[in-house]
Motif scaffolding. Structure first.
Motif, mmCIF file in Angstrom:
data_model
loop_
_atom_site.group_PDB
_atom_site.id
_atom_site.type_symbol
_atom_site.label_atom_id
_atom_site.label_comp_id
_atom_site.label_asym_id
_atom_site.label_seq_id
_atom_site.Cartn_x
_atom_site.Cartn_y
_atom_site.Cartn_z
ATOM 1 N N GLY A 115 2.054 47.720 28.653
ATOM 2 C CA GLY A 115 1.651 46.973 27.466
ATOM 3 C C GLY A 115 2.488 47.305 26.244
ATOM 4 O O GLY A 115 1.988 47.320 25.119
ATOM 5 N N GLN A 116 3.796 47.543 26.443
ATOM 6 C CA GLN A 116 4.646 48.031 25.358
ATOM 7 C C GLN A 116 5.630 47.005 24.815
ATOM 8 O O GLN A 116 6.337 47.284 23.848
ATOM 9 C CB GLN A 116 5.420 49.257 25.837
ATOM 10 N N GLY A 117 5.698 45.822 25.403
ATOM 11 C CA GLY A 117 6.710 44.857 24.974
ATOM 12 C C GLY A 117 6.599 44.479 23.512
ATOM 13 O O GLY A 117 7.589 44.516 22.760
ATOM 14 N N ALA A 118 5.397 44.111 23.069
ATOM 15 C CA ALA A 118 5.211 43.697 21.677
ATOM 16 C C ALA A 118 5.380 44.869 20.716
ATOM 17 O O ALA A 118 5.945 44.717 19.624
ATOM 18 C CB ALA A 118 3.832 43.060 21.503
ATOM 19 N N THR A 119 4.901 46.043 21.107
ATOM 20 C CA THR A 119 5.031 47.216 20.240
ATOM 21 C C THR A 119 6.496 47.564 20.021
ATOM 22 O O THR A 119 6.912 47.885 18.902
ATOM 23 C CB THR A 119 4.297 48.420 20.845
ATOM 24 N N GLN A 120 7.298 47.477 21.071
ATOM 25 C CA GLN A 120 8.723 47.775 20.914
ATOM 26 C C GLN A 120 9.417 46.729 20.050
ATOM 27 O O GLN A 120 10.357 47.042 19.320
ATOM 28 C CB GLN A 120 9.391 47.910 22.280
ATOM 29 N N ALA A 121 8.971 45.487 20.116
ATOM 30 C CA ALA A 121 9.523 44.456 19.241
ATOM 31 C C ALA A 121 9.233 44.783 17.773
ATOM 32 O O ALA A 121 10.090 44.597 16.897
ATOM 33 C CB ALA A 121 8.939 43.085 19.598
ATOM 34 N N VAL A 122 8.025 45.284 17.505
ATOM 35 C CA VAL A 122 7.660 45.667 16.137
ATOM 36 C C VAL A 122 8.491 46.862 15.677
ATOM 37 O O VAL A 122 8.993 46.889 14.543
ATOM 38 C CB VAL A 122 6.154 45.983 16.052
ATOM 39 N N GLU A 123 8.653 47.848 16.554
ATOM 40 C CA GLU A 123 9.483 49.002 16.195
ATOM 41 C C GLU A 123 10.933 48.574 15.946
ATOM 42 O O GLU A 123 11.603 49.083 15.030
ATOM 43 C CB GLU A 123 9.427 50.058 17.297
ATOM 44 N N ASP A 124 11.429 47.635 16.748
ATOM 45 C CA ASP A 124 12.781 47.108 16.529
ATOM 46 C C ASP A 124 12.908 46.523 15.125
ATOM 47 O O ASP A 124 13.883 46.787 14.410
ATOM 48 C CB ASP A 124 13.098 46.008 17.545
ATOM 49 N N ALA A 125 11.938 45.684 14.760
ATOM 50 C CA ALA A 125 11.993 45.014 13.453
ATOM 51 C C ALA A 125 11.993 46.034 12.318
ATOM 52 O O ALA A 125 12.754 45.903 11.342
ATOM 53 C CB ALA A 125 10.811 44.059 13.317
ATOM 54 N N GLU A 126 11.161 47.053 12.439
ATOM 55 C CA GLU A 126 11.087 48.078 11.394
ATOM 56 C C GLU A 126 12.423 48.779 11.217
ATOM 57 O O GLU A 126 12.762 49.243 10.112
ATOM 58 C CB GLU A 126 9.991 49.085 11.753
ATOM 59 N N GLY A 127 13.222 48.839 12.289
ATOM 60 C CA GLY A 127 14.512 49.511 12.219
ATOM 61 C C GLY A 127 15.461 48.909 11.196
ATOM 62 O O GLY A 127 16.380 49.594 10.715
ATOM 63 N N PHE A 128 15.235 47.649 10.824
ATOM 64 C CA PHE A 128 16.143 47.003 9.865
ATOM 65 C C PHE A 128 15.882 47.436 8.428
ATOM 66 O O PHE A 128 16.561 46.966 7.501
ATOM 67 C CB PHE A 128 16.074 45.485 10.032
ATOM 68 N N ARG A 129 14.958 48.379 8.239
ATOM 69 C CA ARG A 129 14.829 49.013 6.929
ATOM 70 C C ARG A 129 16.105 49.771 6.561
ATOM 71 O O ARG A 129 16.343 50.055 5.385
ATOM 72 C CB ARG A 129 13.626 49.952 6.930
ATOM 73 N N LEU A 130 16.919 50.090 7.560
ATOM 74 C CA LEU A 130 18.211 50.716 7.260
ATOM 75 C C LEU A 130 19.062 49.816 6.376
ATOM 76 O O LEU A 130 19.918 50.305 5.622
ATOM 77 C CB LEU A 130 18.965 51.023 8.559
ATOM 78 N N PHE A 131 18.844 48.512 6.453
ATOM 79 C CA PHE A 131 19.633 47.563 5.666
ATOM 80 C C PHE A 131 19.042 47.319 4.281
ATOM 81 O O PHE A 131 19.587 46.530 3.506
ATOM 82 C CB PHE A 131 19.749 46.229 6.414
ATOM 83 N N LEU A 132 17.939 47.965 3.964
ATOM 84 C CA LEU A 132 17.336 47.803 2.639
ATOM 85 C C LEU A 132 17.783 48.901 1.678
ATOM 86 O O LEU A 132 17.421 48.879 0.497
ATOM 87 C CB LEU A 132 15.802 47.812 2.753
ATOM 88 N N ARG A 133 18.559 49.831 2.167
ATOM 89 C CA ARG A 133 19.023 50.916 1.306
ATOM 90 C C ARG A 133 20.108 50.428 0.345
ATOM 91 O O ARG A 133 20.869 49.511 0.654
ATOM 92 C CB ARG A 133 19.551 52.076 2.161
#
Length: 419
Positions: A330-348
């Motif tokens: 049951g991890q597919g959607a959770t990993q998609a959310v974690e992926d999206a959060e990773g783009f906070r690197l581009f908010l610096r």
């Protein structure tokens, strides 16, 4: 709100991963989603998001009430004879900092799209809403130039290309460059999936089983049945959309099906065939619900070997394009959310077009080891057919520090996930 002056971002695919990534990046950049579907109609049934994903959603203004979410309160694990092998009351808030929540897939996707496209002042954030181009198929990607080629022949130029285009990703072959990794493969298992209204169950069966009713605290019971005879059959049953619907997922091996061919999310399933595969030895209290099923879909589950990279040039893979896996954890959607959060690197501060490839390498150094390990856990869970094995990887699955802290740990040579 301050309009973004940052990068031109193109996202291929407006599903769960693509839409939530747009929500993150819109705060500082100009974001356009290119979606092949003609509208926002969502295919699929229900899904769950673990505590790591829920914490991220809460930080992005996600509206749990609007999405009809309900928290897990109890897990019941049975063998295929109906013998209860494990029962566990769940309090992930105390253990992992957030709840484990179930959603109807379309409700979740609609909320992600709202977060991506709603007025910035309404959401209380900086930047401009993301744009969505519907009915737009991307047929090719130039990773170094940052160019998309559409089916119309039009070329789209971007500083950053996020490929959230699923298991048949047009960008994956470009990114990995190795034929062995360029496509996903059938796992050998398919799943019948369908939803039944709780009121219909009540009307047709004369009662509503206890496992479909709210527990104290408006929580739900997650019920799983595992075959112990080597057949790899199984059932996952739980309510969603504020207990208005019950979701059923029934696993079988492909060689037991009458039609053994490639099946998508939306391929029709046969009720009589489904019932016949479970009625001989699974308990009546479970199989009786299969006889009520309508609008059944048969979904061939795909798997992906962990990739050697998620990024090349200006392109990065996320979601199923990067780490397709079966739903056995049951991890597919959770990993998609974690992926999206990773783009906070581009908010610096100081993010520029020239710096995109370097930032993507940082992103890859955190997200790829994490999601790859989840893929391996999922494969192991698919092979282990004991009820108690379902929760073997709980602690790792539900523990994640987020991209900023995660990158700090990776650069310091520390373990990404620390218990």
């Amino acid at each position: 709100m301050t309009p973004p002056q940052g990068l031109e971002v193109a996202i291929i695919g407006g599903g769960l991963a693509g839409a939530l990534t747009a929500r993150v990046l819109r705060e500082a950049h100009r974001v356009t989603i290119y979606e092949r579907a003609k509208d926002a109609g969502e295919v699929g049934a229900a899904l769950a998001i673990g505590p790591t994903g829920v914490r991220i959603l809460e930080s992005l203004g996600f509206d749990q009430e609007r999405a009809g979410s309900i928290p897990t309160g109890l897990i019941k694990l049975y063998d295929h004879k109906g013998n209860l092998g494990h029962e566990q009351y769940l309090d992930t808030t105390e253990a992992y900092g957030a709840e484990h929540l179930a959603y109807h897939r379309s409700d979740l996707r609609n909320e992600f799209l709202r977060l991506a496209t709603a007025d910035s002042e309404q959401l209380g954030i900086n930047g401009c809403p993301a744009k969505i181009v519907w009915g737009c198929e991307v047929t090719a990607v130039d990773a170094e130039a940052g160019t998309l080629i559409l089916s119309t022949g039009e070329k789209i130029h971007a500083d950053l290309i996020v490929a959230a285009d699923g298991i048949k990703s047009v960008a994956r072959p470009v990114v990995v460059g190795d034929a062995a990794f360029s496509t996903t493969k059938a796992s050998g298992i398919s799943a019948f999936r369908f939803l039944i209204e709780t009121q219909e169950i009540q009307d047709k069966m004369g009662h509503l089983p206890k496992i479909f009713k709210p527990l104290p605290g408006h929580k739900y019971c997650l019920t799983m049945l595992f075959s112990t005879d080597g057949s790899k059959r199984g059932m996952v049953i739980y309510p969603c959309r504020n207990f208005e619907l019950v979701n059923f997922l029934c696993f079988v091996t492909d060689d037991k099906l009458k039609v053994n061919s490639t099946r998508s999310w939306s391929a029709p399933g046969d009720r009589e065939e489904m019932v016949s595969l479970f009625s001989d030895d699974f308990p009546d209290w479970a199989v009786d619900h299969l006889r009520l099923a309508d609008n059944i879909k048969l979904w061939q589950l795909h798997d992906q070997d962990p990739l050697p990279t998620y990024t090349v040039g200006r392109v990065v893979l996320i979601g199923d394009a990067a780490h397709a896996m079966t739903p056995h954890q049951g991890q597919g959607a959770t990993q998609a959310v974690e992926d999206a959060e990773g783009f906070r690197l581009f908010l610096r501060a100081g993010t520029t077009r020239d710096g995109v490839p370097t930032i993507l390498k940082d992103y890859d150094s955190v997200r790829r080891p994490r999601a790859s390990q989840i893929q391996l856990h999922t494969r192991a869970a698919q092979s282990n057919r004991k009820p108690e094995d379902a929760l073997r990887y709980e602690k790792y699955n539900w523990t994640y520090p987020g991209i900023i802290k995660g990158l700090e740990r990776v650069k310091a040579g520390e373990e990404l996930v620390q218990f």
